[in-house]
Design a protein around this motif. Structure first.
Motif, PDB file in Angstrom:
ATOM      1  N   GLU A 179       2.503  18.434 -51.099  1.00 17.26           N
ATOM      2  CA  GLU A 179       3.259  19.433 -50.942  1.00 17.26           C
ATOM      3  C   GLU A 179       3.590  21.016 -50.378  1.00 17.26           C
ATOM      4  O   GLU A 179       2.374  20.938 -49.374  1.00 17.26           O
ATOM      5  N   HIS A 234       8.600  18.795 -52.071  1.00 14.35           N
ATOM      6  CA  HIS A 234       8.629  19.620 -53.637  1.00 14.35           C
ATOM      7  C   HIS A 234       8.984  18.150 -54.762  1.00 14.35           C
ATOM      8  O   HIS A 234       9.502  17.021 -54.538  1.00 14.35           O
ATOM      9  N   ASN A 235       7.243  18.269 -55.317  1.00 14.47           N
ATOM     10  CA  ASN A 235       7.504  16.602 -55.683  1.00 14.47           C
ATOM     11  C   ASN A 235       7.627  15.252 -55.880  1.00 14.47           C
ATOM     12  O   ASN A 235       8.542  14.583 -56.052  1.00 14.47           O
ATOM     13  N   GLY A 236       7.259  15.453 -54.229  1.00 13.43           N
ATOM     14  CA  GLY A 236       6.746  14.329 -52.952  1.00 13.43           C
ATOM     15  C   GLY A 236       8.775  14.031 -52.595  1.00 13.43           C
ATOM     16  O   GLY A 236       8.393  12.939 -51.881  1.00 13.43           O
TER      17      GLY A 236
END
Length: 357
Positions: free
Chosen positions: A112, A133-135
């Protein structure tokens, strides 16, 4: 002799330009640098490029990026760019796609925030900054090649068109830069075929009249590219937007604006005294996709004002696949492939941690 082989692929796109990333199925190539490995492919194994860009496996509008183990210890991976016109030493959209593939394949584990690592292109080391962001890899910023103006606003008579005013930039390849409105174009998708035809005529006229030489690389081949420039619109202080499109081959207009085309525009704007450090140019394609070029700095190299820049965009993964190469298929020529194909997977990984902030 094994008449059937498998190559592993990750298909991606940035701004609409499809980059087919070869992740496995190709043996290690000779050479002490990625540039030397590229030259080996070009001179002794060009069948791979033609196989993946021509029917039945591909189309000329695509690009291919072969992941290879890096030769420079600072890099996490190397990549060789293959396009319909040959082997560019650098490409912005292909770098964006390759960086995304390196993260998505786990060569650099995703974390991240902002991750920084280096890739080795035939042009040398490329600094990459990816935002996760969020993988999800939401954006990638890569260093553009140092770019400069070779020729400013010369005029040439083009058969079937008339007088055309153009500038020439180098940004990883030589680009003819022309004003779209001066040639009657609004840069809409409906004009795509007409843009390709017009660009071909201009490029052929310039090639017939003169050649170009890089100040350190020397002869890098005849002029391949033309970039149509639309009007500039001020978005904010130090930020302008412009519709743009790039011609790369007879009949082929890039889906994206291209990273190197954006770098060429930055070189022209700087040459005209219209850029300050940190200024941004967003180029917008016929399909309304865009890249953002940022002016980082400039320095003098002999007679040339060389622009340092970055390109920011986003790449999306389209597919993971294996393709089967049947050498007894009459549409497939394995003659220049047998010595580089392998049924073993060689992931081009290096145990170099990424710098994460």
């Amino acid at each position: 002799m094994n008449t059937q082989h498998t190559i592993q692929l990750m298909d991606t796109h940035a701004g609409g330009d499809v980059s087919r990333i070869v992740t496995g199925g190709i043996d290690h190539l000779p050479g002490n640098s990625v540039r030397e490995q590229m030259e080996y492919l070009r001179d002794d194994a060009d069948g791979l490029r033609r196989l993946l860009l021509e029917e039945p496996y591909g189309i000329p509008e695509m690009s291919v990026d072969l992941l290879v183990p890096p030769c420079d210890p600072e890099a996490v991976a190397g990549y060789i760019i293959m396009e319909v016109m040959g082997y560019p030493i650098y490409s912005g959209s292909n770098t964006l796609c390759t960086a995304t593939a390196v993260l998505e394949s786990g060569i650099v584990p995703k974390q991240e925030g902002i991750q920084r690592f280096k890739l080795e292109a035939p042009a040398g080391l490329v600094q990459v900054e990816a935002r996760v962001h969020n993988g999800v890899v939401e954006s990638v910023t890569c260093g553009g090649l140092p770019s400069y103006i070779d020729t400013y606003r010369e005029t040439i008579q083009v058969p079937g068109i008339g007088p055309v005013t153009y500038s020439i930039a180098y940004s990883g390849g030589f680009y003819a830069l022309v004003d779209a409105a001066e040639l009657g174009f609004k840069l809409t998708l409906e004009e795509e075929a007409a843009l390709a035809l017009c660009a071909h005529k201009i490029v052929e006229a310039i090639k017939a009249e003169r050649g170009f030489s890089h100040y350190t690389l020397g002869d890098v081949g005849p002029l391949p590219f033309l970039h149509f420039m639309g009007p500039e619109e001020k978005v904010a202080d130090g930020y302008v937007r412009s519709r743009s499109t790039t011609y790369v081959h007879p009949g082929v207009i890039c889906r994206s604006t291209t990273g190197t085309g954006t770098s060429a525009r930055l070189a022209l704007m700087h040459y005209e005294g219209r850029l300050h450090q940190g200024d941004k140019l967003e180029t917008v394609s016929l399909r309304n996709t865009g890249f953002i070029g940022t002016f980082v700095d400039s320095h003098q190299e002999g007679a040339y004002q060389v622009v340092e820049n970055t390109i920011t965009g986003r790449s999306y993964v389209l597919a993971h696949s294996d393709i089967v190469i049947n050498c007894d298929d009459q549409m497939v020529n394995c003659g220049e492939l047998h010595h580089i194909l392998t049924d073993r997977h060689h992931p081009p990984r290096a145990e170099i941690p990424s710098e994460t902030t």
